[in-house]
Design a protein around this motif. Structure first.
Motif, PDB file in Angstrom:
ATOM      1  N   LEU A  44       0.998  -1.328   0.141  1.00 55.40           N
ATOM      2  CA  LEU A  44       0.206   0.086  -0.114  1.00 55.40           C
ATOM      3  C   LEU A  44       0.827   1.524   0.065  1.00 55.40           C
ATOM      4  O   LEU A  44       1.066   2.364  -1.094  1.00 55.40           O
ATOM      5  N   LYS A  45       1.641   1.577   0.762  1.00 59.49           N
ATOM      6  CA  LYS A  45       2.782   2.513   1.141  1.00 59.49           C
ATOM      7  C   LYS A  45       3.332   2.315  -0.446  1.00 59.49           C
ATOM      8  O   LYS A  45       3.376   3.425  -1.044  1.00 59.49           O
ATOM      9  N   LYS A  46       3.859   1.551  -1.113  1.00 57.07           N
ATOM     10  CA  LYS A  46       4.605   1.633  -2.668  1.00 57.07           C
ATOM     11  C   LYS A  46       3.633   1.914  -3.539  1.00 57.07           C
ATOM     12  O   LYS A  46       3.455   3.665  -4.015  1.00 57.07           O
ATOM     13  N   PHE A  47       2.097   1.634  -3.391  1.00 53.61           N
ATOM     14  CA  PHE A  47       0.949   2.119  -4.416  1.00 53.61           C
ATOM     15  C   PHE A  47       0.844   3.672  -3.818  1.00 53.61           C
ATOM     16  O   PHE A  47       0.558   4.329  -5.120  1.00 53.61           O
ATOM     17  N   LEU A  48       0.648   4.067  -2.758  1.00 49.57           N
ATOM     18  CA  LEU A  48      -0.065   5.292  -2.713  1.00 49.57           C
ATOM     19  C   LEU A  48       1.651   6.088  -3.005  1.00 49.57           C
ATOM     20  O   LEU A  48       1.088   7.043  -3.263  1.00 49.57           O
ATOM     21  N   HIS A  49       2.596   6.113  -2.265  1.00 47.72           N
ATOM     22  CA  HIS A  49       3.635   6.658  -2.906  1.00 47.72           C
ATOM     23  C   HIS A  49       3.960   7.215  -4.663  1.00 47.72           C
ATOM     24  O   HIS A  49       4.119   8.006  -4.698  1.00 47.72           O
ATOM     25  N   TYR A  50       3.765   5.663  -5.535  1.00 44.08           N
ATOM     26  CA  TYR A  50       3.937   5.989  -6.699  1.00 44.08           C
ATOM     27  C   TYR A  50       2.469   6.783  -7.790  1.00 44.08           C
ATOM     28  O   TYR A  50       2.777   7.891  -7.920  1.00 44.08           O
ATOM     29  N   VAL A  51       1.331   6.324  -6.772  1.00 49.30           N
ATOM     30  CA  VAL A  51       0.269   7.455  -7.561  1.00 49.30           C
ATOM     31  C   VAL A  51       0.476   9.007  -7.143  1.00 49.30           C
ATOM     32  O   VAL A  51       0.467   9.455  -7.968  1.00 49.30           O
ATOM     33  N   CYS A  52       1.018   9.235  -5.880  1.00 52.54           N
ATOM     34  CA  CYS A  52       1.257  10.698  -5.272  1.00 52.54           C
ATOM     35  C   CYS A  52       2.893  11.810  -6.030  1.00 52.54           C
ATOM     36  O   CYS A  52       2.316  12.481  -6.605  1.00 52.54           O
ATOM     37  N   THR A  53       3.612  10.606  -6.575  1.00 59.57           N
ATOM     38  CA  THR A  53       4.262  11.162  -6.829  1.00 59.57           C
ATOM     39  C   THR A  53       4.284  11.199  -8.149  1.00 59.57           C
ATOM     40  O   THR A  53       4.491  12.166  -8.674  1.00 59.57           O
ATOM     41  N   MET A  54       3.601  10.142  -9.536  1.00 59.50           N
ATOM     42  CA  MET A  54       2.784  10.830 -10.111  1.00 59.50           C
ATOM     43  C   MET A  54       2.155  11.979 -10.634  1.00 59.50           C
ATOM     44  O   MET A  54       2.197  12.740 -11.314  1.00 59.50           O
ATOM     45  N   GLU A  55       2.065  12.355  -9.746  1.00 61.45           N
ATOM     46  CA  GLU A  55      -0.199  13.421  -9.866  1.00 61.45           C
ATOM     47  C   GLU A  55       1.069  14.544  -8.999  1.00 61.45           C
ATOM     48  O   GLU A  55       0.842  15.981  -9.980  1.00 61.45           O
ATOM     49  N   MET A  56       1.937  14.742  -8.215  1.00 66.06           N
ATOM     50  CA  MET A  56       2.645  15.657  -8.223  1.00 66.06           C
ATOM     51  C   MET A  56       3.652  16.161  -9.193  1.00 66.06           C
ATOM     52  O   MET A  56       4.456  17.562  -9.427  1.00 66.06           O
ATOM     53  N   GLY A  57       4.147  15.273 -10.153  1.00 65.93           N
ATOM     54  CA  GLY A  57       4.949  15.081 -11.197  1.00 65.93           C
ATOM     55  C   GLY A  57       4.626  15.924 -12.490  1.00 65.93           C
ATOM     56  O   GLY A  57       4.457  15.680 -13.074  1.00 65.93           O
ATOM     57  N   GLY A  58       2.779  16.205 -12.037  1.00 63.22           N
ATOM     58  CA  GLY A  58       2.026  16.724 -13.201  1.00 63.22           C
ATOM     59  C   GLY A  58       2.165  15.317 -14.767  1.00 63.22           C
ATOM     60  O   GLY A  58       1.961  15.786 -15.966  1.00 63.22           O
ATOM     61  N   ARG A  59       2.033  14.517 -13.224  1.00 62.02           N
ATOM     62  CA  ARG A  59       1.350  12.530 -14.846  1.00 62.02           C
ATOM     63  C   ARG A  59       0.529  11.812 -14.363  1.00 62.02           C
ATOM     64  O   ARG A  59      -0.365  10.438 -14.556  1.00 62.02           O
ATOM     65  N   VAL A  60      -0.303  12.956 -13.981  1.00 61.34           N
ATOM     66  CA  VAL A  60      -1.792  12.393 -13.910  1.00 61.34           C
ATOM     67  C   VAL A  60      -2.110  11.536 -15.018  1.00 61.34           C
ATOM     68  O   VAL A  60      -3.351  10.043 -15.121  1.00 61.34           O
ATOM     69  N   GLU A  61      -2.033  11.242 -15.917  1.00 59.73           N
ATOM     70  CA  GLU A  61      -2.903  10.719 -17.528  1.00 59.73           C
ATOM     71  C   GLU A  61      -2.265  10.115 -17.383  1.00 59.73           C
ATOM     72  O   GLU A  61      -3.069   8.588 -18.785  1.00 59.73           O
ATOM     73  N   GLU A  62      -1.372   9.605 -16.832  1.00 62.67           N
ATOM     74  CA  GLU A  62      -0.015   8.609 -17.163  1.00 62.67           C
ATOM     75  C   GLU A  62      -1.004   7.098 -16.407  1.00 62.67           C
ATOM     76  O   GLU A  62       0.450   6.055 -16.200  1.00 62.67           O
ATOM     77  N   ILE A  63      -1.246   7.570 -14.593  1.00 61.60           N
ATOM     78  CA  ILE A  63      -2.412   6.481 -13.897  1.00 61.60           C
ATOM     79  C   ILE A  63      -3.075   5.835 -14.392  1.00 61.60           C
ATOM     80  O   ILE A  63      -3.919   6.523 -14.329  1.00 61.60           O
ATOM     81  N   SER A  64      -2.795   4.001 -14.261  1.00 65.31           N
ATOM     82  CA  SER A  64      -3.515   3.770 -14.893  1.00 65.31           C
ATOM     83  C   SER A  64      -3.712   2.167 -13.912  1.00 65.31           C
ATOM     84  O   SER A  64      -2.111   2.297 -13.117  1.00 65.31           O
ATOM     85  N   GLU A  65      -4.396   1.560 -14.217  1.00 65.53           N
ATOM     86  CA  GLU A  65      -4.098  -0.026 -13.350  1.00 65.53           C
ATOM     87  C   GLU A  65      -3.037  -0.603 -14.220  1.00 65.53           C
ATOM     88  O   GLU A  65      -2.280  -1.043 -13.296  1.00 65.53           O
ATOM     89  N   TYR A  66      -2.894  -0.481 -15.181  1.00 66.62           N
ATOM     90  CA  TYR A  66      -1.865  -1.565 -16.115  1.00 66.62           C
ATOM     91  C   TYR A  66      -0.168  -0.771 -15.206  1.00 66.62           C
ATOM     92  O   TYR A  66       0.955  -1.720 -14.337  1.00 66.62           O
ATOM     93  N   SER A  67       0.046   0.630 -15.066  1.00 65.40           N
ATOM     94  CA  SER A  67       0.928   1.097 -14.670  1.00 65.40           C
ATOM     95  C   SER A  67       1.195   1.053 -13.023  1.00 65.40           C
ATOM     96  O   SER A  67       2.942   0.886 -12.611  1.00 65.40           O
ATOM     97  N   ILE A  68       0.135   1.187 -12.450  1.00 66.43           N
ATOM     98  CA  ILE A  68       0.230   1.021 -10.859  1.00 66.43           C
ATOM     99  C   ILE A  68       0.464  -0.366 -10.913  1.00 66.43           C
ATOM    100  O   ILE A  68       2.087  -1.193  -9.954  1.00 66.43           O
ATOM    101  N   ALA A  69       0.205  -1.528 -11.212  1.00 69.07           N
ATOM    102  CA  ALA A  69       0.236  -3.021 -11.201  1.00 69.07           C
ATOM    103  C   ALA A  69       2.129  -2.817 -11.324  1.00 69.07           C
ATOM    104  O   ALA A  69       3.018  -4.247 -10.877  1.00 69.07           O
ATOM    105  N   VAL A  70       2.222  -2.641 -12.545  1.00 64.10           N
ATOM    106  CA  VAL A  70       3.592  -2.778 -13.714  1.00 64.10           C
ATOM    107  C   VAL A  70       4.840  -1.712 -12.245  1.00 64.10           C
ATOM    108  O   VAL A  70       6.183  -2.682 -12.339  1.00 64.10           O
ATOM    109  N   ASP A  71       5.271  -0.579 -12.291  1.00 60.21           N
ATOM    110  CA  ASP A  71       5.561   0.643 -11.963  1.00 60.21           C
ATOM    111  C   ASP A  71       5.982   0.288 -10.584  1.00 60.21           C
ATOM    112  O   ASP A  71       6.812   0.332  -9.695  1.00 60.21           O
ATOM    113  N   ALA A  72       4.806   0.202  -9.665  1.00 56.93           N
ATOM    114  CA  ALA A  72       4.516   0.263  -7.885  1.00 56.93           C
ATOM    115  C   ALA A  72       4.728  -1.616  -7.562  1.00 56.93           C
ATOM    116  O   ALA A  72       5.388  -1.275  -6.760  1.00 56.93           O
ATOM    117  N   LEU A  73       4.022  -2.068  -7.979  1.00 66.14           N
ATOM    118  CA  LEU A  73       3.785  -3.186  -7.168  1.00 66.14           C
ATOM    119  C   LEU A  73       4.208  -4.465  -7.967  1.00 66.14           C
ATOM    120  O   LEU A  73       4.286  -5.501  -7.354  1.00 66.14           O
TER     121      LEU A  73
END
Length: 129
Positions: free
Chosen positions: A34-63
């Motif tokens: 859950l920490k990896k998930f949250l860190h990933y999505v928050c880092t993407m949001e803070m980097g202005g990359r919210v359009e890149e957040i997807s179920e697939y990207s979370i699975a591969v890049d965070a989990l």
């Protein structure tokens, strides 16, 4: 439920501090995925990359799922998102009810929202007589 609204005036530093408080908390101490998930999505949001957040990207890049991860065949991310929402609620309710900036993940979405919580919406402090 504490009311709040997305506040565009929350600075990147305030967002990082809010994220750090959650990640260092007792509530999340034994919740590495859950920490990896949250860190990933928050880092993407803070980097202005919210359009890149997807179920697939979370699975591969965070989990750490394999590149052939298929959201249709594996509901891991959806389950982790549900768990993350509950864990965040627990953190803000039990461990840090006075937080002025809260991170939420709305149902059906993976993009985090940083909410400024009105002081009136937070429970009053208890004063000793």
């Amino acid at each position: 439920m504490v009311s709040g609204q997305e506040d565009k005036s929350i600075t990147p530093e305030e967002k990082r501090e809010a994220l750090d408080r959650v990640l260092r908390s007792q509530t999340f101490a034994r919740a590495d995925q859950l920490k990896k998930f949250l860190h990933y999505v928050c880092t993407m949001e803070m980097g202005g990359r919210v359009e890149e957040i997807s179920e697939y990207s979370i699975a591969v890049d965070a989990l750490g799922r394999r590149a052939d991860y298929s959201p249709g065949d594996d509901s891991t991310v959806r389950g982790r998102a549900r768990d993350l929402r509950l864990k965040l609620q627990q953190f803000y309710h039990l461990e840090c009810p006075d937080e002025s900036i809260r991170i939420t993940l709305q149902k059906g979405a993976y993009t985090p929202l940083f909410l400024a919580v009105d002081a009136e919406a937070r429970p009053p402090e208890i004063s000793e007589p």
